[in-house]
Design a protein around this motif. Sequence first.
Motif, short mmCIF file in Angstrom:
data_model
loop_
_atom_site.label_atom_id
_atom_site.label_comp_id
_atom_site.label_asym_id
_atom_site.label_seq_id
_atom_site.Cartn_x
_atom_site.Cartn_y
_atom_site.Cartn_z
N GLY A 1 -0.62 13.57 3.29
CA GLY A 1 -0.35 12.13 3.58
C GLY A 1 -0.77 11.32 2.22
N VAL A 2 -1.06 12.11 1.13
CA VAL A 2 -1.15 11.46 -0.28
C VAL A 2 0.04 10.84 -0.45
N ASP A 3 0.06 9.52 -1.08
CA ASP A 3 1.44 8.88 -1.54
C ASP A 3 1.80 9.17 -2.86
N VAL A 4 0.78 9.08 -3.84
CA VAL A 4 0.88 8.85 -5.21
C VAL A 4 -0.10 9.88 -6.00
N ILE A 5 0.57 10.56 -6.76
CA ILE A 5 -0.41 11.52 -7.96
C ILE A 5 -0.56 10.69 -9.06
N ASP A 6 -1.65 10.24 -9.40
CA ASP A 6 -1.97 9.42 -10.98
C ASP A 6 -2.31 10.72 -11.83
N ILE B 1 -1.59 -6.69 -5.95
CA ILE B 1 -2.46 -6.19 -4.86
C ILE B 1 -3.59 -5.53 -5.53
N ALA B 2 -4.60 -5.70 -4.70
CA ALA B 2 -5.95 -5.07 -5.26
C ALA B 2 -6.05 -3.77 -4.71
N ILE C 1 9.01 -2.03 -5.31
CA ILE C 1 8.75 -0.89 -4.63
C ILE C 1 7.87 -0.85 -3.49
N THR C 2 8.21 -0.27 -2.36
CA THR C 2 7.19 -0.32 -1.30
C THR C 2 6.91 1.15 -0.77
N ILE C 3 5.48 1.27 -0.76
CA ILE C 3 4.90 2.23 -0.44
C ILE C 3 4.04 2.03 1.20
N ARG C 4 4.31 2.73 2.04
CA ARG C 4 3.81 2.31 3.52
C ARG C 4 4.23 1.00 3.54
N SER C 5 3.22 0.11 3.72
CA SER C 5 3.77 -1.30 4.14
C SER C 5 3.54 -2.20 3.11
N ILE C 6 2.94 -1.64 1.83
CA ILE C 6 2.85 -2.61 0.70
C ILE C 6 3.97 -2.66 -0.19
N GLN C 7 4.46 -3.86 -0.66
CA GLN C 7 5.45 -3.97 -1.62
C GLN C 7 4.74 -4.25 -2.81
N LEU C 8 5.04 -3.66 -3.91
CA LEU C 8 4.55 -3.97 -5.10
C LEU C 8 5.80 -4.59 -5.80
N LYS C 9 5.63 -5.68 -6.55
CA LYS C 9 6.62 -6.39 -7.20
C LYS C 9 7.19 -5.93 -8.53
N ASN C 10 6.57 -5.10 -9.29
CA ASN C 10 6.97 -4.23 -10.24
C ASN C 10 6.20 -2.91 -10.34
N ARG C 11 6.54 -2.23 -11.45
CA ARG C 11 5.95 -0.78 -11.50
C ARG C 11 4.83 -0.79 -12.59
N PRO D 1 -1.45 2.54 1.33
CA PRO D 1 -1.08 3.59 0.10
C PRO D 1 -2.33 4.28 -0.24
N LEU D 2 -2.41 5.71 -0.33
CA LEU D 2 -3.55 6.32 -1.00
C LEU D 2 -3.04 7.11 -2.17
N PHE D 3 -3.88 6.87 -3.27
CA PHE D 3 -3.57 7.76 -4.49
C PHE D 3 -4.54 8.63 -4.87
N VAL D 4 -4.23 9.88 -5.39
CA VAL D 4 -5.18 10.59 -6.04
C VAL D 4 -5.12 10.93 -7.79
N ARG D 5 -6.06 10.78 -8.22
CA ARG D 5 -5.92 11.00 -9.59
C ARG D 5 -6.53 12.21 -9.97
N ILE D 6 -5.79 12.89 -10.89
CA ILE D 6 -6.27 14.35 -11.26
C ILE D 6 -5.96 14.28 -12.68
#
Length: 356
Positions: A257-262, A95-96, A8-18, A226-231
């Motif tokens: 502009g937040v990409d993912v909610i954790d 990805i770190a 999956i790609t989020i913005r410019s970053i591709q993650l090889k799995n989930r 990407p920017l995540f927010v944990r709630i």
Amino acid sequence: MSALFSPITIRSIQLKNRIVVSPMCQYSSENGFANDWHLVHLGSRAVGGAALIFTEATAVSPEGRISPHDLGIWKDDHIAGLKRITQFINQHGSIAGIQLAHAGRKASHHRPWDGGKAIPPAEERGWETVAPSSIPFIEAEPRPLALTKEGIENVLIDFQDAARRAVEAGFQVAEIHAAHGYLLHEFLSPLSNQRTDEYGGSFDNRIRLLLQVIEQVQAVWPEEYPLFVRISATEWTEGGWTADDSVALASVLKTKGVDVIDCSSGGNVAHAKIPVGPGYQVEFAERVKQEAGIMTAAVGLITHVDQAEAILANGQADFVLLGREFLRDPYFPLHAAHALGDDIIWPSQYERAKPK
């Protein structure tokens, strides 16, 4: 290809799995510095095939630490040790990510294996804690100082400076920690936030600080990252933050502009009755994803390959975050791929052990 191993790609970053390594406190730093423990702990999960590897909650200020042994990013001197880790993670195809955190009223505690009790400000290695209101997490603990407007401004500066250092250290994903009863969650919750100014009272006022933190971070965080927010999606307590609130918040964060909610839960009420069990928080990731229309991450006692695959295949979340299971098995992704019949690349050094 299984859902678990679909890229999956989020913005410019591709993650090889989930598969994501959830932030897990290690309580193994001195003065906030990353050391060999952090390199091996996080690096081994990169060797093990995780797509995204988050640091533990990394304090944006000394008073934002949970314990005197927390990882930190409040000064430029911290960058070199963290960069050593991000470089290793990147070298192994992962990805770190960094979780930026302030512990608020839950700061200044001993490590769990040292008893976990609050360290009073007057004691060696203790300090005065801050919160939206002068309400302790546990009645017997020292009361935190209610943040002044100047104190809030300092928190915003600390988050921005920490984000700038994170970029210099080589992180490509940032997560703002607004869960588990720490400072930003304390502002969100009507149970811990009893302010009467523009940061308290209404929903819009209580989410104000989080929105301002996001704005400050985004001012220095590259737009392509990407920017995540944990709630904490619910506090499991009457009168507290609810799943409805989380959907409303996620809808706002999507526009910011937040990409993912954790989606985690709890942590702000000491004796909340939480129905802990396998995947007990997945329902919140599913609801936020469906109702707010934003990508989500599911976390909480996800321990089996089939369980993780089902969460993704059923569209309940876009990612699964594993914590304790990664402590038991740093190579969970390698084993999971074999179990699902996916042929993934193993590290060259381990190739001869790959199941045929």
